[in-house]
Design an enzyme around this catalytic site. Structure first.
Site, mmCIF file in Angstrom:
data_model
loop_
_atom_site.group_PDB
_atom_site.id
_atom_site.type_symbol
_atom_site.label_atom_id
_atom_site.label_comp_id
_atom_site.label_asym_id
_atom_site.label_seq_id
_atom_site.Cartn_x
_atom_site.Cartn_y
_atom_site.Cartn_z
ATOM 1 N N GLY B 133 0.820 -1.202 0.000
ATOM 2 C CA GLY B 133 0.000 0.000 0.000
ATOM 3 C C GLY B 133 0.853 1.251 0.000
ATOM 4 C CB CYS B 134 0.145 4.651 -1.240
ATOM 5 S SG CYS B 134 -1.497 4.894 -0.548
ATOM 6 C CE1 TYR B 135 -1.332 8.254 4.172
ATOM 7 C CE2 TYR B 135 -3.203 6.835 3.702
ATOM 8 C CZ TYR B 135 -2.683 8.093 3.906
ATOM 9 O OH TYR B 135 -3.507 9.189 3.857
ATOM 10 C CB ALA B 138 5.345 6.786 2.586
#
EC number: 1.2.1.38
Lengths: 329, 329, 329, 329
Positions: B133-135, B138
């Site tokens: 996932g994107c979160y 990061a």
């Protein structure tokens, strides 16, 4: 500018005299602040004798380093001042110099000022009111129920504060150029924001166990508004009900602070008003409380709180001049 | 859409076949995704037999709840899959059901997938790659040097993550209506974001001492980009030099992760690229490290990392199809 | 900056030497342009002899008033120049001085330049190419089918052009401060924009009946992109089919201009590309055609068209270095 | 919502009863409109008998197609209505059906309504007031001095109008999704906007020579505000002084319309107020006047003008409830 708008509608204010440091001869408001297109109100060159003689009180909206020099004269005259700058907020010369990188006012004057966090510290009977910073206001109002009631681990406070660009002043800089702000998030002054010491000073006046806070600021692509997201470890033995009751008890009778429960507030709820909305969620797994505290940085974080202090100082109704509505939508 | 753009420029991709679950008859790309105005590429109805027969690999960009049902067939056929959805990221059925509120794929399939955090876990030799996932991407890239090297108190991790609206999907909702997003900050899914368990799963694979993380998400008025601001207490005995060397050592040879030192990155540095930029500041007073980690959520946080995994899977150069430049300014 | 990004990916460019007027000693790109963080490419002080000796061609990206002084030397040396500034676009000294408020280059040099509207005027065989302005490009490409085919009343052209802030340069000014641009529309330089004379010069080269255009520019709160909305009265006897066929015939074989029919283009269709999208609607009641023409001001309106001219000049494929994809979403 | 805010502060309004068509049982404002968090004001199901019996006047803020059905009952009862919808603005059934694609109210009722362009047409003595559309208000106030004084070629009017997203309603649609609006300009309803016929109806009531207008609308990435940029050929013999005096004479005594001279207004000057600011520039070369007219679409373009009409209807001071200040900055 927002302060001038508020005072124009204040029932107790019959005459507003405007003064500007940069003027050498009288001018007009529309010349000095072009956004007041068409407003020919006179603006006078700054003159402290004239101010003291012709007014009942003065508001200072100056850059850092100005009121530290002029405050003593007003104090000596016992003339009511509401100072929106940061110069007279810290009781310690050393702290001022460390965080503002400028010479401080003499300590005897710093110690006479009143830190005007208006929902907690009444300005009644005071003379020189240091109006709190915008980040400090949002953060202190989010932390007050927890710190005053000793509900969190005192060394665990972390504040991730976000602000729109009006907090950064009107002077064009690279960091506030539209192409730099738009579609971007920029952390600035990491661990160095000058509102940190006034937050600490107030927190420690409430609870001397708090040793320090971790405080970071991020510039977001909006005009007005601050959100302080506050994290802290809840003390062993404190449950969610106790946290809830602390917020309710603290804010039930405070007109300008709304407790929103577990519905965390967003910025639009308060922009255009003198309100601070605070809510929290508690994470049982991490024993961490997350508080979201939102204000309009130009109102509750500056001019609105200044009028709130003015009302306390002169015994006006607390909502006088502050019966504002949110900007919808 | 961004994935399709990337694959069109990938030297190893000779033919892209497009399939859509919602179609019952062949259509054209410009009909299915109007933004591809004028692109008459055929889009076929979804058909797993045809996909397996006519392709060398498949990318899934489906909503939650879809690939949990169709994944077993591909796994049984040992057909290479890069799954951009969250369905197959968690090894635990119970965790999936808890966070996604949907039935999970059978455990034996969940346990066969590879969590494709491409800068740390090579997809070489894998068959079913669950693209992170994107979160999670990061956050994990910001935490890796600290957690892998055991430099922080494991129960002190707090993540304040901010995302633009493209992370929220294309379906119009009240929360993503322009008038609601613009000039606003909105915290959403507090303590409930479905990327929390995949972050925890990966962190614990690196360091089983980490019990949990405090993770909050705020929607900001930008289109593309995520900033994860990460706070943690540094362990006693760990100084700033050690922190710095951990970041340098971890990322020196990782092409897509740039360590920016104490200059914390902003989002514009990475939008348009597959890069993650990470920097940190250390606060000696609070013993707290603040890491800022920024990515383009549609590239490094989705399609870009998918291509990175694809390159590992099929032995392409790691930058193949990912030699991208930032959107200036 | 965008030009440098494009040239780095151009297959025919083996070495890019960077020069800066403001330098007195060699520096690094990341010093001169901070957004190129980490890029240590050498930047040299400007030196025309060295440029002519060590390069095959030069691109000028200077402010107004610079190339009018240095152009003659390059022209005398027959050295290929692509000049992105406005200094050498107008054949008339008087017009330059009137609109730019600066002294013009001598007329004999002004008359030797080539106005590089690349989709209509080939740069092949030219030496000094004056790359068109961003507004001029969007407007001329919207008007070309109408003016070249004499389909509109020549004195009826009205252009309402809107631009993002990157068109206004990087220097911080009050007009481009985030708080001034955000949530605002600002008309600027009414009837005074310096792109008006180059539009007129080109229109009259196509059709000497056009006496003047009404041209207004509005600054909108976006970063990249221009939309020229163009209004004109259609000549008696010209029907919608004739208008449609004129656009189709004009743009069928032009790779970088897409005719979108009656679906008027929006800015997102072209941002990130060298494309100009044009569409029109015809109002039978008012006999007025409305053309919308959109470009990315930094690409088609500047660096992209410069590369297009470079390709024509050196016989590269027209799409070399310009095979770009839109920024989605 | 904005109307409710205004009426709450109106000195002549003692009680506001809220009704909602969609309710079948009484509810609370915070349930019906979530942005009014905490406001427990009762909202009743719509009931025309109760409305007529229990109130002195009613404001309708309904979608198109609603008041055309319910208006006759109120008219028959001679009950004062201020209708913010478009249903009763056009005197012609055929025009309504053509532009709104819905059945019109019967002609005898349409002819009894008053088009409430409050700065020109007093609502005093009227019963059913059709409050003008937002675009119509901005455009008519920009054109009034020119059309009423016959200063422009009547067939030359071109309006390029720009609006923020609050004009498009609160229902989420693809066109108002943040990712579609942000960093974009979108022309919509070309030549088809339903405010065109009410503009024409009013213009022709001022000057029957005006045959038609060219009117285009562009959605811009802001929340509140409309700018109508208006172009027209000035009649032979009319010079700039005559144009200036027309604007001055028309607006000298109109409290809510400010003539800004050749300094064209921007949107921030009026957002938050009931003001319309208009300025113009005249181009001697093209004989074209460009007028910029800006309003807050939710105030002057809707609720503010509704209160202005209410004040005229009930003989309140024209500024009652409308003494508003701009949102600074």
């Amino acid at each position: 500018m927002v302060l001038y708008q508020l005072l124009q509608k204040h029932s107790g204010v019959t005459k507003i005299n405007l003064y500007d440091h940069k003027l050498t001869a009288p001018s007009e408001l529309n010349q000095v602040v072009p956004i007041f297109r068409g407003d020919q109100t006179e603006v006078l060159p700054y003159d402290d004798d004239a101010i003291i003689q012709n007014n009942d009180a003065v508001f200072f909206a100056t850059s850092a380093g100005v009121t530290s020099k002029i405050a003593p004269k007003y104090m000596a005259a016992h003339f009511p001042v509401i100072d929106l700058s940061g110069d007279m907020r810290l009781a310690s010369e050393a702290q001022y110099t460390k965080w503002y990188h400028k010479p401080a006012a003499p300590a005897k004057f710093l110690r006479q000022t009143h830190y005007g966090l208006a929902d907690f510290e009444s300005a009644k009977g005071q003379t020189y009111i240091a109006n709190p910073g915008c980040y400090a206001t949002a953060t202190l109002l989010g932390l007050a129920p927890l710190v005053q009631n000793d509900l969190i681990e005192p060394d665990s406070i972390i504040v991730d504060a976000k602000s729109g660009t009006t907090g950064a002043g009107k002077t064009p800089h690279a960091i506030t150029h539209f192409t730099q702000v738009d579609e971007n998030l920029q952390i600035y002054k990491p661990n160095q924001h000058q509102h940190i010491p006034e937050i600490m000073q107030e927190l420690q006046s409430w609870n001397d166990q708090v040793p320090a806070i971790q405080f970071m600021t991020t510039l977001v692509p909006i005009n007005r508004g601050i959100m302080s997201t506050i994290y802290a470890k809840v003390k062993a033995g404190v449950n969610e009900d106790r946290l809830t009751s602390a917020f309710k008890e603290t804010y039930t009778n405070k007109h300008f602070v709304q407790y929103t429960g577990t519905q965390l507030p967003d910025i639009k709820q308060v922009v255009g008003t003198n309100n601070c909305n605070v809510g929290f969620v508690y994470n049982l797994v991490t024993h961490t409380i997350t508080v979201a505290s939102v204000i309009d940085n130009l109102l509750k974080g500056a001019a609105g709180q200044a009028v709130q202090n003015f009302n306390q100082l002169f015994n006006y109704k607390e909502t006088e001049g502050l019966d504002l509505q949110t900007f919808l939508p």
